[in-house]
Design a protein around this motif. Structure first.
Motif, short mmCIF file in Angstrom:
data_model
loop_
_atom_site.label_atom_id
_atom_site.label_comp_id
_atom_site.label_asym_id
_atom_site.label_seq_id
_atom_site.Cartn_x
_atom_site.Cartn_y
_atom_site.Cartn_z
N VAL A 106 -5.54 10.75 -1.21
CA VAL A 106 -6.09 9.52 -0.64
C VAL A 106 -7.44 9.15 -1.28
CG1 VAL A 106 -6.84 8.44 1.52
CG2 VAL A 106 -4.81 9.84 1.48
N ILE A 112 -1.52 8.36 7.18
CA ILE A 112 -2.37 7.47 6.37
C ILE A 112 -1.98 6.02 6.57
CG2 ILE A 112 -2.95 6.83 4.00
CD1 ILE A 112 -2.34 9.85 3.36
N MET A 113 -0.66 5.76 6.56
CA MET A 113 -0.21 4.37 6.59
C MET A 113 -0.27 3.76 7.99
SD MET A 113 0.14 3.83 3.49
CE MET A 113 0.76 2.16 3.54
N LEU A 114 -0.68 4.55 8.98
CA LEU A 114 -0.92 3.98 10.31
C LEU A 114 -2.18 3.12 10.33
CD1 LEU A 114 -0.10 6.96 12.70
CD2 LEU A 114 1.15 4.83 12.47
N PHE A 115 -2.88 3.04 9.18
CA PHE A 115 -4.19 2.39 9.17
C PHE A 115 -4.15 0.95 9.68
CE2 PHE A 115 -4.38 -0.55 5.49
CZ PHE A 115 -3.12 -0.34 5.00
N VAL A 123 -7.03 -0.70 12.25
CA VAL A 123 -8.07 -1.67 11.93
C VAL A 123 -7.79 -3.05 12.50
CG1 VAL A 123 -8.93 -0.54 9.88
CG2 VAL A 123 -7.01 -2.12 9.69
N MET A 131 0.82 -1.21 0.00
CA MET A 131 0.00 0.00 0.00
C MET A 131 0.85 1.26 0.00
SD MET A 131 -2.93 -0.93 -0.56
CE MET A 131 -3.72 0.66 -0.55
N MET A 144 -8.92 1.51 0.86
CA MET A 144 -7.84 0.86 1.61
C MET A 144 -8.25 0.73 3.07
SD MET A 144 -3.87 2.09 2.04
CE MET A 144 -4.05 3.36 3.29
N GLY A 145 -9.10 1.66 3.54
CA GLY A 145 -9.57 1.58 4.91
C GLY A 145 -8.65 2.26 5.90
N ALA A 146 -8.17 3.47 5.54
CA ALA A 146 -7.27 4.17 6.44
C ALA A 146 -8.00 4.72 7.66
CB ALA A 146 -6.55 5.29 5.70
#
Lengths: 659, 122
Positions: free
Chosen positions: A334, B114-117, B121, A275, A340-342
């Motif tokens: 984004v 953003i990439m901390l997603f 989840v 990602m 992607m589910g950020a």
């Protein structure tokens, strides 16, 4: 020796390059190649080709080179589009199979964005900007030629993948793990990464070149707020290019390392983050859509005042909205991967920032309408494309706003709705804009006017074809047809809409043929532009003869306001009646050089070696690159004098010199 | 206060305290600064590489150290090769440079956000 040859044939021409379409392409390339070589030899034009075109550093000639490449790539990308639409016209009827379908949509997207839209834009930058800001050339003429040849050889490397080795097939976005070596062996994706890396260097250099040109080389008196709007949009686009291309370069280079040298930046295993590639790609990708739309906005801001016989409505707000679009363009990426589910916070932030962009864009749309309001409008082809652009782009923008609503995006993501939306803005915005600019500035570039009647035929074919193609695709998206599917079964209720869409695509193809016919017809019979000002223009490029002499301005004009040439005409002045023989001074022009061509060729050879991992060839190409750069660094003999007498003679033949 | 360069352009006077911004266009000689800058940039690069390859320290500390090396590298590149200190008159390049830093940090910062997603989840 036969074993060696067998290996070569097997590597260069694997089975999927031996299908009917590829063999057809082989045949056409062979015939065209032989034809070009024959004509050049028969008429002894090799020297002319090298001296006048391949080594040129003149921005006006580089513009023509870019334009030829862009139209050729428009043809290639358009043929790809027709192949896709033919495959989808009827349920379960597949003239090209699944594998080739993947290759063709990948090629279509990549070519249309990187090798059609970008060079088309650079063609107009090169043809217009130095003339518009009253300059003799761009800031770095040699870098300009380098940009072109890096683009051209990058494009060539991408294009030969169809017939040599195999095409990339992971979409124009090249997401991992679709591009990962384990899942996608063969040279296709390496072609994609390398050709975009090579062309990307050229694009970055162009961004720097035009930024410096506009900041440093405006005519005296032309403050930033007196610049023509196309120059403003070029300035903003250049800034976007400089900041947007590095993330792409990083993403492509790391993917190439993953494929070629076994690193794990974006791989599924070994701690890679696929990602992150998507994030980096759209960090570039979203500014990129503004890189291709802002020049179109600039073109319309020139076309509308000229054909409405009014100055542009709201110049200052136009500048403010351009600059705010530039900043907002960095804050929306984004929205290409909401799914992607950020998390809700991230998605809400980027959904809102996406909606914000509609405000400055709406301001611009209203400004163009108010410019036309009460004006004396002339319906030329350039103006027609502008008038088709406004409703088309508003629809495309509105569907974009619908996509920026995150819950809706979760439903619409990767459906034909998205395909219809981005074609709506890219064709309705960028392509209409570029075609408008093509008709508008064609006389300045070539010295003759494209036939208006034929242009209008092409216009109607293209615009009607556009709506017939893409309106059904919105409905297909709502009915659940997903993007990039190569066929579909009967009974989903999709086939009527798909048939209509395919018919529309072929209508657009007819519009393209009308454009090419118009160019060829006008080349021979078209009206010559003897005044240099065929449209009663407002900006400085129309003050020059068409095409402009190689030094552009015999004497650099002094600018007093926006629409300087219009103000001059109001006072009964021209550049000619201000020019006395003693005003003409000797000049120095940049000298032609073969270095940029050789540099591009070296990159091509090196890139080809990298694609097939034939290291001796790759190293040979790399050494060529280093040699060209060293030669360029120590080549101080890069200018040649142009005596005042020659300039006086040239101006005299145009009748632009006072006795 | 003003002086003329060889091509006739007039230079603005350098304000006190900003002498390090004074133009160095006319100074010729062996480019020691560039050669040393090149050597130091290579040293910084290989230092970072060796530290990572040898796992020389705990991961968090390692990250901090190579970030510090990267900042030193960036400063070196800007100072020695990117004309940070060269200017005819006002150093206009500092303004867009600040803008570039702002954009770069904003992009890197939001990318991390953003990439901390995954932590959000899972």
């Amino acid at each position: 020796m036969p074993a060696f040859l067998l290996y070569l044939v097997h590597t260069l021409f694997p089975p999927d390059t031996r299908q009917p379409t590829e063999l057809g392409a082989d045949f056409m390339i062979l015939v065209t190649g032989i034809g070009i070589v024959y004509i050049l030899t028969r008429y002894k034009k090799w020297r002319w080709l090298w001296r006048e075109w391949l080594t040129t550093v003149d921005h006006k000639r580089i513009a023509i080179l870019y334009l030829i490449a862009a139209i050729a790539m428009l043809f290639r990308g358009g043929v790809d589009a027709l192949m896709l639409r033919t495959n989808l016209a009827l349920p379960n009827v597949q003239p090209i199979g699944a594998l080739e379908y993947n290759e063709v949509f990948t090629t279509h997207g990549t070519i249309m964005i990187f090798f059609m839209a970008m060079p088309f834009i650079f063609a107009l930058f090169n043809a217009v900007i130095p003339l518009q800001i009253g300059s003799r050339d761009v800031a770095f003429p040699r870098l300009n030629a380098m940009s072109y040849w890096l683009f051209a050889f990058g494009a060539m490397l991408f294009n030969i993948s169809f017939v040599v080795g195999g095409s990339p097939n992971a979409g124009w976005t090249g997401y991992p793990p679709l591009t990962e070596l384990a899942f996608n062996p063969g040279p296709g994706e390496s072609y994609y990464f390398l050709s975009l890396l090579i062309a990307g260097i050229g694009t970055t250099i162009t961004g720097i070149n035009f930024l410096v040109t506009i900041i440093r080389m405006r005519a005296p008196g032309m403050t930033l707020m007196r610049m023509p709007m196309f120059a403003w949009s070029t300035l903003v686009t250049s800034a976007l290019i400089i900041f947007a291309f590095p993330p792409l370069t990083v993403a492509l280079a790391l993917s190439l390392l993953d494929r070629t040298f076994g690193s794990s930046f974006f791989t599924l295993g070994h701690g890679g983050m696929p990602m992150m590639y998507v994030n980096l790609f759209w960090l570039f990708g979203h500014p990129e859509v503004y890189i291709v739309i802002l020049p179109a906005f600039g073109i319309f801001s020139e076309v509308v005042p000229t054909f409405s016989k009014k100055r542009l409505f709201g110049y200052t707000t136009m500048v403010i909205s351009l600059v705010s679009i530039m900043f907002l363009a960095y804050g929306t990426w984004v929205h290409h991967f909401f799914t992607m589910g950020a998390g809700p916070t991230v998605n809400a932030f980027f959904g809102l920032s996406t909606m914000l962009i509609a405000i400055p864009t709406g301001v611009k749309i209203f400004n163009w309408i108010f410019t036309m309001w009460g004006g004396r409008i002339r319906i030329t082809v350039a103006m027609l494309y502008q008038m088709a652009f406004i409703p088309t782009f508003v629809v495309g923008g509105a569907t974009g706003i619908m996509l920026s609503v995150v819950p809706a995006d979760y439903q619409l993501h990767n459906s034909y709705w998205v395909v219809a939306h981005f074609h709506n803005v890219l064709i309705g915005g960028t392509v209409f804009g570029l075609l408008s600019g093509l008709y508008y500035w064609w006389p300045k570039m070539f010295g003759f006017i494209l036939n208006e009647r034929q242009g209008k035929v092409g216009f109607w074919l293209f615009v009607i074809g556009f709506w017939v193609t893409f309106l059904p695709q919105y409905l297909l998206g709502l009915e659940g047809m997903t993007r990039r599917m190569y066929t579909y079964p009967f009974g989903f209720g999709w086939h009527e809409l798909n048939v209509i869409s395919t018919l529309g695509a072929f209508t657009m193809g007819a519009g393209f043929i009308a454009l090419v016919y118009n160019i060829l017809w006008s080349l021979r019979y078209g009206e010559r532009d003897l005044t240099g000002d065929p449209w009663n223009g407002r900006t400085l490029e129309w003050a020059l003869p068409s095409p402009a002499p190689e030094y552009n301005f015999a004497r650099i004009p002094v600018v007093h306001g926006v629409d300087e040439f219009w103000a001059m005409k109001e006072q009964g002045m021209t550049l000619a009646n201000q020019l006395r023989p003693q005003d003409v001074k000797a000049l120095e022009l940049p000298k032609n050089t073969g270095m940029p061509f050789m540099l591009g060729l070296s990159f091509f050879v090196g890139g080809f070696g990298m694609v097939f991992e034939w290291w001796p060839i790759a190293i040979f190409g790399g050494l060529g690159v280093v040699a060209c750069l060293i030669y360029a660094a120590f080549d101080y003999d890069d200018k040649e004098p142009l005596p005042a007498d020659v300039i006086r003679h040239t101006e005299g033949t145009f009748g632009r010199l006072q006795a | 206060m003003s002086e003329h360069t060889s091509d006739g352009t007039e230079l603005e006077a350098v304000e006190p305290g900003l002498e390090f911004l004074a133009p160095k266009f006319e100074v010729e000689g062996f480019p020691w600064a560039q050669v040393m800058g090149y050597v130091f940039s290579l040293l910084l690069t290989f230092a970072a590489l060796l530290l990572v390859v040898d796992h020389a320290m705990p991961p968090i500390l390692l990250l901090a150290v190579i970030l510090a090396l990267a900042l030193g590298q960036a400063g070196l590149q800007l100072g020695v090769f990117m004309h940070l200190r060269e200017s005819r008159g006002t150093a206009w390049q500092l303004l867009p440079l600040g803008l570039a830093f702002f954009i770069a940090f904003a992009l890197v910062g939001t990318s991390i956000w953003i990439m901390l997603f995954k932590t959000g989840v899972s």
